[in-house]
Design an enzyme around this catalytic site. Structure first.
Site, PDB file in Angstrom:
ATOM      1  N   ASN A   6      71.133 -40.312  35.430  1.00 17.35           N
ATOM      2  CA  ASN A   6      70.297 -40.435  36.625  1.00 17.35           C
ATOM      3  C   ASN A   6      69.561 -41.779  36.566  1.00 17.35           C
ATOM      4  O   ASN A   6      68.810 -42.040  35.623  1.00 17.35           O
ATOM      5  CB  ASN A   6      69.303 -39.264  36.670  1.00 17.35           C
ATOM      6  CG  ASN A   6      68.412 -39.315  37.890  1.00 17.35           C
ATOM      7  OD1 ASN A   6      67.886 -40.377  38.227  1.00 17.35           O
ATOM      8  ND2 ASN A   6      68.211 -38.198  38.548  1.00 17.35           N
ATOM      9  N   HIS A   9      64.985 -44.140  38.071  1.00 17.62           N
ATOM     10  CA  HIS A   9      63.811 -44.887  37.621  1.00 17.62           C
ATOM     11  C   HIS A   9      64.078 -46.369  37.386  1.00 17.62           C
ATOM     12  O   HIS A   9      63.147 -47.143  37.179  1.00 17.62           O
ATOM     13  CB  HIS A   9      63.168 -44.189  36.431  1.00 17.62           C
ATOM     14  CG  HIS A   9      62.643 -42.844  36.847  1.00 17.62           C
ATOM     15  ND1 HIS A   9      61.783 -42.701  37.917  1.00 17.62           N
ATOM     16  CD2 HIS A   9      62.925 -41.598  36.427  1.00 17.62           C
ATOM     17  CE1 HIS A   9      61.527 -41.413  38.104  1.00 17.62           C
ATOM     18  NE2 HIS A   9      62.221 -40.719  37.220  1.00 17.62           N
ATOM     19  N   HIS A  42      68.640 -39.493  43.293  1.00 18.78           N
ATOM     20  CA  HIS A  42      67.924 -38.564  44.175  1.00 18.78           C
ATOM     21  C   HIS A  42      67.397 -39.359  45.357  1.00 18.78           C
ATOM     22  O   HIS A  42      66.540 -40.229  45.191  1.00 18.78           O
ATOM     23  CB  HIS A  42      66.765 -37.931  43.373  1.00 18.78           C
ATOM     24  CG  HIS A  42      66.019 -36.872  44.128  1.00 18.78           C
ATOM     25  ND1 HIS A  42      65.079 -36.066  43.531  1.00 18.78           N
ATOM     26  CD2 HIS A  42      66.052 -36.482  45.429  1.00 18.78           C
ATOM     27  CE1 HIS A  42      64.575 -35.228  44.421  1.00 18.78           C
ATOM     28  NE2 HIS A  42      65.147 -35.470  45.587  1.00 18.78           N
ATOM     29  N   ARG A  44      65.036 -39.307  47.973  1.00 20.28           N
ATOM     30  CA  ARG A  44      63.874 -38.512  48.383  1.00 20.28           C
ATOM     31  C   ARG A  44      63.489 -38.852  49.814  1.00 20.28           C
ATOM     32  O   ARG A  44      63.716 -39.973  50.283  1.00 20.28           O
ATOM     33  CB  ARG A  44      62.693 -38.790  47.445  1.00 20.28           C
ATOM     34  CG  ARG A  44      62.935 -38.361  46.014  1.00 20.28           C
ATOM     35  CD  ARG A  44      61.635 -38.389  45.221  1.00 20.28           C
ATOM     36  NE  ARG A  44      60.799 -37.275  45.566  1.00 20.28           N
ATOM     37  CZ  ARG A  44      60.607 -36.192  44.817  1.00 20.28           C
ATOM     38  NH1 ARG A  44      61.176 -36.085  43.641  1.00 20.28           N
ATOM     39  NH2 ARG A  44      59.833 -35.217  45.215  1.00 20.28           N
ATOM     40  N   ARG A  48      60.876 -43.124  47.620  1.00 18.48           N
ATOM     41  CA  ARG A  48      60.016 -43.787  46.639  1.00 18.48           C
ATOM     42  C   ARG A  48      60.812 -44.586  45.596  1.00 18.48           C
ATOM     43  O   ARG A  48      60.288 -45.484  44.971  1.00 18.48           O
ATOM     44  CB  ARG A  48      59.104 -42.779  45.942  1.00 18.48           C
ATOM     45  CG  ARG A  48      59.840 -41.862  45.001  1.00 18.48           C
ATOM     46  CD  ARG A  48      58.876 -40.985  44.252  1.00 18.48           C
ATOM     47  NE  ARG A  48      58.282 -39.990  45.128  1.00 18.48           N
ATOM     48  CZ  ARG A  48      57.743 -38.850  44.679  1.00 18.48           C
ATOM     49  NH1 ARG A  48      57.704 -38.608  43.381  1.00 18.48           N
ATOM     50  NH2 ARG A  48      57.240 -37.966  45.501  1.00 18.48           N
ATOM     51  N   GLU A  69      71.315 -36.085  44.629  1.00 19.07           N
ATOM     52  CA  GLU A  69      70.359 -34.982  44.770  1.00 19.07           C
ATOM     53  C   GLU A  69      69.619 -35.168  46.084  1.00 19.07           C
ATOM     54  O   GLU A  69      69.188 -36.279  46.404  1.00 19.07           O
ATOM     55  CB  GLU A  69      69.338 -35.006  43.636  1.00 19.07           C
ATOM     56  CG  GLU A  69      69.938 -34.801  42.273  1.00 19.07           C
ATOM     57  CD  GLU A  69      68.907 -35.042  41.183  1.00 19.07           C
ATOM     58  OE1 GLU A  69      67.735 -35.298  41.496  1.00 19.07           O
ATOM     59  OE2 GLU A  69      69.303 -34.990  40.017  1.00 19.07           O
ATOM     60  N   THR A 100      60.771 -33.445  40.557  1.00 18.98           N
ATOM     61  CA  THR A 100      61.144 -32.106  41.002  1.00 18.98           C
ATOM     62  C   THR A 100      60.468 -31.081  40.093  1.00 18.98           C
ATOM     63  O   THR A 100      60.607 -31.153  38.874  1.00 18.98           O
ATOM     64  CB  THR A 100      62.681 -31.946  40.930  1.00 18.98           C
ATOM     65  OG1 THR A 100      63.278 -33.100  41.505  1.00 18.98           O
ATOM     66  CG2 THR A 100      63.141 -30.716  41.676  1.00 18.98           C
ATOM     67  N   GLU A 150      73.132 -26.297  38.735  1.00 15.05           N
ATOM     68  CA  GLU A 150      72.512 -27.081  37.672  1.00 15.05           C
ATOM     69  C   GLU A 150      71.276 -26.307  37.232  1.00 15.05           C
ATOM     70  O   GLU A 150      70.361 -26.075  38.032  1.00 15.05           O
ATOM     71  CB  GLU A 150      72.121 -28.475  38.172  1.00 15.05           C
ATOM     72  CG  GLU A 150      71.439 -29.288  37.076  1.00 15.05           C
ATOM     73  CD  GLU A 150      71.129 -30.719  37.489  1.00 15.05           C
ATOM     74  OE1 GLU A 150      71.839 -31.275  38.356  1.00 15.05           O
ATOM     75  OE2 GLU A 150      70.167 -31.267  36.933  1.00 15.05           O
ATOM     76  N   HIS A 189      66.939 -31.895  33.557  1.00 19.21           N
ATOM     77  CA  HIS A 189      65.534 -32.136  33.857  1.00 19.21           C
ATOM     78  C   HIS A 189      64.716 -32.170  32.576  1.00 19.21           C
ATOM     79  O   HIS A 189      64.653 -31.182  31.853  1.00 19.21           O
ATOM     80  CB  HIS A 189      64.918 -31.115  34.832  1.00 19.21           C
ATOM     81  CG  HIS A 189      63.824 -31.760  35.639  1.00 19.21           C
ATOM     82  ND1 HIS A 189      62.549 -31.875  35.184  1.00 19.21           N
ATOM     83  CD2 HIS A 189      63.848 -32.387  36.829  1.00 19.21           C
ATOM     84  CE1 HIS A 189      61.820 -32.525  36.068  1.00 19.21           C
ATOM     85  NE2 HIS A 189      62.587 -32.858  37.083  1.00 19.21           N
TER      86      HIS A 189
HETATM   87  N1  PXP Z   1      68.369 -32.842  37.535  1.00 21.04           N
HETATM   88  C1  PXP Z   1      67.613 -32.793  38.664  1.00 21.04           C
HETATM   89  C2  PXP Z   1      67.969 -31.780  39.692  1.00 21.04           C
HETATM   90  C3  PXP Z   1      66.546 -33.677  38.848  1.00 21.04           C
HETATM   91  O1  PXP Z   1      65.811 -33.593  39.974  1.00 21.04           O
HETATM   92  C4  PXP Z   1      66.279 -34.648  37.865  1.00 21.04           C
HETATM   93  C5  PXP Z   1      65.168 -35.622  38.095  1.00 21.04           C
HETATM   94  O2  PXP Z   1      65.465 -36.413  39.187  1.00 21.04           O
HETATM   95  C6  PXP Z   1      67.099 -34.681  36.731  1.00 21.04           C
HETATM   96  C7  PXP Z   1      68.120 -33.755  36.571  1.00 21.04           C
HETATM   97  C8  PXP Z   1      66.886 -35.676  35.645  1.00 21.04           C
HETATM   98  O3  PXP Z   1      65.657 -35.441  35.044  1.00 21.04           O
HETATM   99  P1  PXP Z   1      65.054 -36.475  34.016  1.00 21.04           P
HETATM  100  O4  PXP Z   1      64.842 -37.750  34.748  1.00 21.04           O
HETATM  101  O5  PXP Z   1      63.798 -35.824  33.551  1.00 21.04           O
HETATM  102  O6  PXP Z   1      66.085 -36.631  32.922  1.00 21.04           O
END
Ligand code: PXP
Length: 235
Positions: A6, A9, A42, A44, A48, A69, A100, A150, A189
């Protein structure tokens, strides 16, 4: 076990300055070079971090699998239909949350989620639902026609290593049930280099989506090299 990276960030750092770098599209290519089996972003409602422009470019650049996402809204369904990611993961979205904060309540919002899942499938997009490790949520997810779930590892990730066994068992039970119902089982997550191994050992889970911890490590591991490069330029 597949790793979905992901890259939200990377975009968070870019948006801190509303600048052009670091570009999540470049990050996606590098993550794939590093062995990522898929790229997750994601989109959003408040934009952001990831922007619509990123989605369009990622669709062209990602060679593995693009998983987006998004909230179950008309706006998002129409963006997905346009961009055509390989997979959409439906997630709940609250306005002022930092990230989330829990899984979808598929039991409560069954009709809406089933309707959105059907519309995405009509556009040829695979659908995954982000749910908490609860058996009623797994059962409801299967009835929506989604291909995958998931499982939210957020609560597990917030716990100390010595006290997370019960939560790990909950994840394992939900994974076993989802698998037995024919769903593909993913997880994610809050997973980090410290807490990921017990989750990675759950045999029913075929993919973990990890973002913040990988991007955090990349910043630290890459910082020394980045400073050296600038010192050389300054002469
Ligand atoms: N899975 C989902 C559904 C999420 O919303 C996120 C965060 O965007 C992640 C996985 C990844 O989480 P993390 O950034 O804490 O590894």
């Amino acid at each position: 076990m597949r790793l979905g990276v992901n890259i939200d960030h990377v975009a968070t750092v870019r948006q801190a300055r509303c600048a052009a770098e670091p570009d999540p599209v470049t990050a996606a290519a590098l993550a794939e070079l590093g062995g990522a089996a898929g790229i997750t972003v994601h989109l959003r409602g408040d934009r952001r971090h990831i922007q619509n422009r990123d989605l369009h470019l990622l669709r062209q650049v990602v060679r593995t699998r693009l998983n987006v996402e998004m909230a179950a809204t008309d706006e998002m369904v129409s963006i997905a239909a346009d961009v055509q990611p390989d997979q959409v993961t439906l997630v709940p979205e609250k306005e002022n949350e930092v990230t989330t904060t829990g899984g979808l309540d598929v039991v409560r919002h069954h009709e809406l989620i089933r309707d959105v899942a059907e519309r995405l499938k009509e556009h040829g997009i695979l659908v995954s639902l982000f749910i908490d490790p609860l058996e009623d949520q797994v059962g409801a997810a299967q009835l929506t026609g989604a291909k995958a779930v998931e499982i939210n590892t957020g609560t597990y990730s917030e716990m100390a290593v010595h006290s997370c066994q019960q939560e790990l068992d909950r994840i394992r039970r939900a994974a076993t049930m989802a698998h037995s119902l024919g769903l593909e089982v993913l997880g994610g997550h809050g997973l980090t280099y410290v807490n990921v191994k017990p989750v990675a050992r759950i045999s029913e889970i075929v993919e973990l989506n990890i973002g913040h911890s990988i991007v955090s490590r990349a910043v630290l591991i890459g910082l020394e090299r980045a400073v050296r490069d600038m010192v050389v330029l300054l002469g």
